[in-house]
Design a protein around this motif. Sequence first.
Motif: not given
Length: 516
Positions: A62-70, A131-136, A234-242
Amino acid sequence: MVAAIVLLTILANKLRIAYPILLVVAGLLISFVPGLPMVRVDPDLIFFIFLPPLLFEAAWSISFKEMKKWWRIIGSFAFLVVFFTALSVAIFANHFIPGFTIGLGFLLGGIVSPPDAVSTGAITKFVKIPKSTSAILEGESLLNDASSLIIFRFALIAVGTGQFIWQEAATSFVWMVIGGAGIGLVLGWLFVQIHKLLDTEPASDVALTLIEPYFMYLAAELLHSSGVLAVVAGGLYMSSKRLIFLNSASRIKGYSVWESFVFILNGIVFLLIGLELPEIVDGIRSEGVQVRTAVGYSILVTAVLILARIISAYAALVATIIFRPSVIPNASSRRRRYLMPLLLGWTGMRGVVSLAAALAIPVTLNGEAFPHRNLILFITFIVILLTLVIQGLTLPVLIQRTGLFGGIYNEEDELETRRKIKHGLRHHIYDKLKFKYDNGLNGNPGFERIMKHWEEKINANDDSWMSNESKEIFYELLENQREYLTELNQDPKIDEEIIRQQLYQIDLEEERIKSI
């Protein structure tokens, strides 16, 4: 089962229908084959086997950026809508299904309330949606699993003890949410450090990622917190550090391994849905409930689920109009504005989590058979089947017939964005080369070839010019590109999926250079 999943998925692609639909129907048909052995999964293991890797992979994708946006609409659908849906089912079950207490109603509601991301993703791939609908939808499905399973756990306690103490429940809820997320973040950070310290080869890196979600889930559950939230956080954190703790080879191989692993897990679960149904039918008959009556309850529960989600979607629209009118589309898109909640309400296909929760109901309670367990299982299976078949088959048609996304999704705009990113990368690297090396490496054949490569962007047939010194320059430039793309990803107008695809291409380029 894996062989059947592969063949049925090929058939589903040829028929242009979502593979979960075909797997469920096929599982149901296969289950009637005479002499076929029953497939049973231990209720105590069903969550632990399937949920951690599925949630972990979803958090990486998932796109964490899109999650923050919506985050507002994702949060409301993942928590408020799930609770409203569970409450609606609990009230209905308590009033219309004989023998169902409000506790059993909430148990059923917690099981069937979360929509399934895999089903939605498999169905919407045949139509273009923004993409916005998909991210939601992806963000909601990532978090609603946690909220629904928290409801499930509290309802299970209430059924077992015969009472519900709000103060204790509130304290437990806070610990499950905060503790689960905290445990996931701590373990995610720890695993990142382990990867960096071990400096493992790609195969070991990928193998380690396969067991990490299980550690996160188990640690949180042993501490009476939410294992689901631990894996997600944990998955979101590790994804941001990949880009920090995994090298290019590990990222490339990990992507392929996880894609196949999750595909097999999802396929097995959807096939299990169909395979288990005949045994559940025998169970409700043994309890003296007619199949026709149980099917009627299931249809009504499905209708309650769909109506509750559509009502919630329109309630969210009204709340947005009242409290945040600035984010409402302009008057020219009035039709789109009022059809969008209907679409979001119609995307509530149920799947993996509902099945896992239903199968996780204990067979006995306080030494006696769990009340109405088989009926709850039957209703859950029918709800999954109906939402997958009815909503799953009609959703693409609904999107195409309404023209809801006409003018929103523009393939030319996406291609133009890709072109601009590539153009910006070329200029960025060329300027970097001119600034850092122009004065020091004039006359160097390897450097001149690199300059020509970035000026003309062509690959030479003869790779013998690639000396160790030239390779080091290339590696540095590739890393610089990653930094450039990471900074570019801060722009909210840039689709993160395009950025990730460019990063993947850079990883492939690095591996190609290593093989020269």
